[in-house]
Design a protein around this motif. Structure first.
Motif, PDB file in Angstrom:
ATOM      1  N   GLY A  94      -4.039  48.129 -42.894  1.00 51.18           N
ATOM      2  CA  GLY A  94      -4.994  48.867 -43.724  1.00 51.18           C
ATOM      3  C   GLY A  94      -6.203  47.994 -43.956  1.00 51.18           C
ATOM      4  N   ARG A  95      -7.347  48.637 -44.173  1.00 48.98           N
ATOM      5  CA  ARG A  95      -8.583  47.855 -44.323  1.00 48.98           C
ATOM      6  C   ARG A  95      -9.049  47.844 -45.777  1.00 48.98           C
ATOM      7  NH1 ARG A  95     -10.914  46.642 -39.661  1.00 48.98           N
ATOM      8  NH2 ARG A  95     -12.962  46.508 -40.640  1.00 48.98           N
ATOM      9  N   TYR A  96      -8.136  47.892 -46.698  1.00 42.15           N
ATOM     10  CA  TYR A  96      -8.532  47.872 -48.113  1.00 42.15           C
ATOM     11  C   TYR A  96      -9.213  46.552 -48.448  1.00 42.15           C
ATOM     12  CZ  TYR A  96      -5.503  51.898 -48.397  1.00 42.15           C
ATOM     13  OH  TYR A  96      -4.936  53.121 -48.191  1.00 42.15           O
ATOM     14  N   PHE A  97     -10.242  46.637 -49.261  1.00 40.34           N
ATOM     15  CA  PHE A  97     -11.060  45.484 -49.619  1.00 40.34           C
ATOM     16  C   PHE A  97     -10.209  44.294 -50.059  1.00 40.34           C
ATOM     17  CE2 PHE A  97     -13.615  42.910 -52.473  1.00 40.34           C
ATOM     18  CZ  PHE A  97     -14.833  42.817 -51.805  1.00 40.34           C
ATOM     19  N   VAL A  98      -9.300  44.522 -51.005  1.00 34.85           N
ATOM     20  CA  VAL A  98      -8.560  43.378 -51.574  1.00 34.85           C
ATOM     21  C   VAL A  98      -7.662  42.655 -50.575  1.00 34.85           C
ATOM     22  CG1 VAL A  98      -8.632  44.073 -54.013  1.00 34.85           C
ATOM     23  CG2 VAL A  98      -6.777  44.899 -52.556  1.00 34.85           C
ATOM     24  N   ILE A  99      -7.199  43.367 -49.567  1.00 37.43           N
ATOM     25  CA  ILE A  99      -6.348  42.655 -48.597  1.00 37.43           C
ATOM     26  C   ILE A  99      -7.174  42.145 -47.415  1.00 37.43           C
ATOM     27  CG2 ILE A  99      -4.134  43.664 -49.239  1.00 37.43           C
ATOM     28  CD1 ILE A  99      -4.377  45.618 -46.921  1.00 37.43           C
ATOM     29  N   LYS A 100      -8.350  42.706 -47.260  1.00 36.60           N
ATOM     30  CA  LYS A 100      -9.207  42.286 -46.155  1.00 36.60           C
ATOM     31  C   LYS A 100      -9.962  41.005 -46.512  1.00 36.60           C
ATOM     32  CE  LYS A 100     -13.017  44.095 -43.439  1.00 36.60           C
ATOM     33  NZ  LYS A 100     -13.994  45.163 -43.316  1.00 36.60           N
ATOM     34  N   LYS A 101     -10.390  40.904 -47.768  1.00 37.32           N
ATOM     35  CA  LYS A 101     -11.253  39.780 -48.164  1.00 37.32           C
ATOM     36  C   LYS A 101     -10.490  38.564 -48.670  1.00 37.32           C
ATOM     37  CE  LYS A 101     -15.196  41.835 -47.353  1.00 37.32           C
ATOM     38  NZ  LYS A 101     -16.129  41.345 -46.317  1.00 37.32           N
ATOM     39  N   THR A 102      -9.201  38.727 -48.902  1.00 34.17           N
ATOM     40  CA  THR A 102      -8.422  37.570 -49.362  1.00 34.17           C
ATOM     41  C   THR A 102      -8.105  36.680 -48.168  1.00 34.17           C
ATOM     42  OG1 THR A 102      -6.666  39.224 -49.366  1.00 34.17           O
ATOM     43  CG2 THR A 102      -7.315  38.360 -51.481  1.00 34.17           C
ATOM     44  N   ASN A 103      -8.041  35.341 -48.424  1.00 34.72           N
ATOM     45  CA  ASN A 103      -7.852  34.395 -47.312  1.00 34.72           C
ATOM     46  C   ASN A 103      -6.389  34.190 -46.920  1.00 34.72           C
ATOM     47  OD1 ASN A 103     -10.596  33.979 -47.402  1.00 34.72           O
ATOM     48  ND2 ASN A 103     -10.437  32.247 -48.823  1.00 34.72           N
ATOM     49  N   MET A 104      -5.480  34.673 -47.760  1.00 29.16           N
ATOM     50  CA  MET A 104      -4.065  34.400 -47.513  1.00 29.16           C
ATOM     51  C   MET A 104      -3.366  35.696 -47.074  1.00 29.16           C
ATOM     52  SD  MET A 104      -5.021  35.073 -50.727  1.00 29.16           S
ATOM     53  CE  MET A 104      -5.573  33.438 -51.132  1.00 29.16           C
ATOM     54  N   PRO A 105      -2.106  35.597 -46.606  1.00 36.05           N
ATOM     55  CA  PRO A 105      -1.385  36.840 -46.304  1.00 36.05           C
ATOM     56  C   PRO A 105      -1.425  37.758 -47.530  1.00 36.05           C
ATOM     57  CG  PRO A 105      -0.122  34.953 -45.564  1.00 36.05           C
ATOM     58  CD  PRO A 105      -1.293  34.405 -46.327  1.00 36.05           C
ATOM     59  N   ALA A 106      -1.864  38.982 -47.316  1.00 40.76           N
ATOM     60  CA  ALA A 106      -2.083  39.878 -48.450  1.00 40.76           C
ATOM     61  C   ALA A 106      -1.580  41.270 -48.113  1.00 40.76           C
ATOM     62  CB  ALA A 106      -3.577  39.938 -48.773  1.00 40.76           C
ATOM     63  N   VAL A 107      -0.945  41.897 -49.103  1.00 40.64           N
ATOM     64  CA  VAL A 107      -0.457  43.258 -48.884  1.00 40.64           C
ATOM     65  C   VAL A 107      -0.832  44.154 -50.057  1.00 40.64           C
ATOM     66  CG1 VAL A 107       1.521  42.424 -47.540  1.00 40.64           C
ATOM     67  CG2 VAL A 107       1.830  42.962 -49.948  1.00 40.64           C
ATOM     68  N   LEU A 108      -0.878  45.421 -49.752  1.00 36.98           N
ATOM     69  CA  LEU A 108      -1.100  46.436 -50.790  1.00 36.98           C
ATOM     70  C   LEU A 108       0.053  47.422 -50.668  1.00 36.98           C
ATOM     71  CD1 LEU A 108      -4.433  48.136 -51.738  1.00 36.98           C
ATOM     72  CD2 LEU A 108      -2.379  49.519 -51.457  1.00 36.98           C
ATOM     73  N   THR A 109       0.845  47.506 -51.742  1.00 35.39           N
ATOM     74  CA  THR A 109       2.005  48.383 -51.670  1.00 35.39           C
ATOM     75  C   THR A 109       1.811  49.609 -52.552  1.00 35.39           C
ATOM     76  OG1 THR A 109       4.404  48.510 -51.847  1.00 35.39           O
ATOM     77  CG2 THR A 109       3.335  47.070 -53.426  1.00 35.39           C
ATOM     78  N   GLU A 110       2.195  50.748 -52.014  1.00 34.45           N
ATOM     79  CA  GLU A 110       2.119  52.026 -52.747  1.00 34.45           C
ATOM     80  C   GLU A 110       3.556  52.372 -53.109  1.00 34.45           C
ATOM     81  OE1 GLU A 110      -0.642  53.655 -53.520  1.00 34.45           O
ATOM     82  OE2 GLU A 110      -2.182  53.161 -52.021  1.00 34.45           O
ATOM     83  N   ILE A 111       3.869  52.278 -54.402  1.00 26.62           N
ATOM     84  CA  ILE A 111       5.279  52.350 -54.826  1.00 26.62           C
ATOM     85  C   ILE A 111       5.791  53.776 -55.020  1.00 26.62           C
ATOM     86  CG2 ILE A 111       5.192  50.062 -55.876  1.00 26.62           C
ATOM     87  CD1 ILE A 111       4.896  51.419 -58.600  1.00 26.62           C
ATOM     88  N   GLY A 112       5.013  54.771 -54.590  1.00 22.98           N
ATOM     89  CA  GLY A 112       5.450  56.156 -54.700  1.00 22.98           C
ATOM     90  C   GLY A 112       4.256  57.016 -55.040  1.00 22.98           C
ATOM     91  N   PHE A 113       4.454  58.331 -54.953  1.00 25.70           N
ATOM     92  CA  PHE A 113       3.365  59.275 -55.260  1.00 25.70           C
ATOM     93  C   PHE A 113       3.497  59.768 -56.695  1.00 25.70           C
ATOM     94  CE2 PHE A 113       0.948  60.396 -51.440  1.00 25.70           C
ATOM     95  CZ  PHE A 113       1.653  59.684 -50.485  1.00 25.70           C
ATOM     96  N   ILE A 114       2.499  59.448 -57.512  1.00 24.44           N
ATOM     97  CA  ILE A 114       2.602  59.961 -58.888  1.00 24.44           C
ATOM     98  C   ILE A 114       2.296  61.446 -58.930  1.00 24.44           C
ATOM     99  CG2 ILE A 114       2.188  57.756 -60.036  1.00 24.44           C
ATOM    100  CD1 ILE A 114      -0.637  58.665 -60.528  1.00 24.44           C
ATOM    101  N   THR A 115       1.877  61.989 -57.793  1.00 22.32           N
ATOM    102  CA  THR A 115       1.674  63.437 -57.698  1.00 22.32           C
ATOM    103  C   THR A 115       2.881  64.124 -57.056  1.00 22.32           C
ATOM    104  OG1 THR A 115       0.539  62.973 -55.625  1.00 22.32           O
ATOM    105  CG2 THR A 115      -0.838  63.357 -57.559  1.00 22.32           C
ATOM    106  N   GLY A 116       3.861  63.332 -56.630  1.00 26.52           N
ATOM    107  CA  GLY A 116       5.034  63.900 -55.963  1.00 26.52           C
ATOM    108  C   GLY A 116       6.155  64.129 -56.966  1.00 26.52           C
ATOM    109  N   ARG A 117       6.851  65.224 -56.806  1.00 27.59           N
ATOM    110  CA  ARG A 117       7.862  65.585 -57.801  1.00 27.59           C
ATOM    111  C   ARG A 117       8.935  64.500 -57.927  1.00 27.59           C
ATOM    112  NH1 ARG A 117       9.257  70.127 -55.658  1.00 27.59           N
ATOM    113  NH2 ARG A 117       7.958  71.594 -56.770  1.00 27.59           N
ATOM    114  N   LEU A 118       9.451  64.099 -56.789  1.00 34.79           N
ATOM    115  CA  LEU A 118      10.547  63.128 -56.803  1.00 34.79           C
ATOM    116  C   LEU A 118      10.071  61.764 -57.299  1.00 34.79           C
ATOM    117  CD1 LEU A 118      13.484  62.386 -55.857  1.00 34.79           C
ATOM    118  CD2 LEU A 118      12.458  61.755 -53.685  1.00 34.79           C
TER     119      LEU A 118
END
Ligand SMILES: [Zn+2]
Length: 362
Positions: free
Chosen positions: A308-332
């Motif tokens: 993914g090309r999200y700013f925070v993981i693209k501009k950081t110098n170290m191994p970086a991840v962005l995790t989406e822990i679920g859909f707050i719009t999803g019923r489950l």
């Protein structure tokens, strides 16, 4: 007996929503606890938590009417046939293979169902729903076995959800790493004016991810990791200072925690996904975290680990991840994310993923 037309089989297999769950031991008893085919054409199921379900459809042939069936883990005790009424010919509970349970609904010749509209939805950790067809009014009387709405026994509930104390006592279950060796920046997404996505019942992404991030931080601190959070309050924080903090500290990794929202707030869209920007380290970290979150989110689809090309993981110098822990719009997902206990479990999962990564990288 089940001479499947391969073409139809393969074709419909891919159409129907397949939900892959943690498998239970083959020897266990049937994961199907109760079912009900309602007069409105909806099939409701109650299963054991962490069940693995597979749904199939086959069009009528000379021998059978349209058939829809679901396979469950665990062996059925007593195979049986239940006579249908109206457009439903019969319902069969069988054991197609050792260690399996199959629920078959066979329709009469006058009724055909549209496989393109079939969608098996996980309503809860142990409840399922699928609209099979629309019956003409008063043409079908509900057939059921057991109660699909019965709540799991409280002892089971406690064990499943655990308490904060349980989670604390489980700190020993987390991998051990060299103390004071590693530094990690945890970035709770959004904050302040920027509430991030807003989901079911006003559930706010910024609040959910802040709480999860705080617990992740606590757990990592307990394990001797030096942790900094980019924000520890409900404040509005731009993206560049988040990156700047990590780069200034020269932390080993950067983990941004978010919750997802689907366009149009579609309640049937749920799932977990984790992004990295580049490099095998980033990918490995993303994989470890993704795997652990999935374990505590049964039924929520695995949307995978992706670049993914999200700013925070693209501009950081170290191994970086962005995790989406679920859909707050999803019923489950939303139903879980609104619970403190689930947030703790997700936090535990993220901490575990991070520690496993650090341990591996050494
Ligand atoms: Zn977000």
């Amino acid at each position: 007996m089940f001479k499947l037309n391969i073409f139809n089989f393969a074709r419909f297999l891919s159409l129907i929503f397949l939900l892959n769950f943690v498998c239970l031991p083959v020897k266990s008893s049937s994961a199907l606890a109760a079912w009900s085919l309602k007069s409105n054409g909806v099939l409701e199921l109650r299963t054991r938590k962490n069940s693995k379900l597979k749904a199939y459809y086959q069009k009528a042939n000379q021998l059978y009417g349209d058939r829809f069936w679901i396979d469950f883990n665990g062996e059925l005790q007593n195979p049986r046939i239940i006579k249908g009424n109206g457009p439903v010919k019969e319902i069969r509970l069988g054991k197609p293979f050792n260690g399996m349970t199959r629920l078959v609904i066979e329709f009469g010749p006058q009724k055909s169902i549209n496989p393109y509209q079939l969608k098996l939805i996980a309503v809860d950790e142990n409840k399922w729903k699928i609209k099979l067809t629309t019956f003409p009014i008063n043409s079908f009387k509900t057939i059921k076995e057991g109660s699909v709405s019965k709540a799991p026994p409280s002892s089971m509930k406690r064990r499943e959800y655990g308490s904060l104390r349980d989670i604390k006592s489980r700190i020993e279950d987390l991998p051990n790493i060299r103390r004071n060796k590693y530094s990690v920046v945890i970035d709770p997404g959004h904050g302040g004016y920027d509430s991030g996505a807003v989901g079911i019942d006003g559930l706010k992404e910024a609040d959910v991810v802040l709480e999860v991030s705080r617990i992740v931080t606590k757990l990592l601190l307990e394990k001797g990791v030096n942790v900094k959070m980019t924000r520890n309050k409900e404040i509005d924080l731009d993206l560049s200072p988040r990156v700047a903090l990590a780069n200034k500290l020269n932390s080993d990794i950067f983990v941004s925690i978010h919750a997802n929202a689907s366009r149009g707030k579609k309640r049937y869209i749920n799932g977990i996904e984790t992004f990295y920007y580049s490099g095998w380290r980033g990918k490995l970290l993303a994989e470890k975290i993704q795997k652990e979150i999935l374990k505590v989110s049964p039924g929520s689809p695995d949307r995978g680990v992706r670049r993914g090309r999200y700013f925070v993981i693209k501009k950081t110098n170290m191994p970086a991840v962005l995790t989406e822990i679920g859909f707050i719009t999803g019923r489950l997902d939303a139903r879980r994310l609104e619970k403190k206990i689930h947030r703790r479990r997700v936090a535990f999962a993220i901490a575990k993923g991070i520690l496993e990564y650090l341990k591996r990288i050494g």
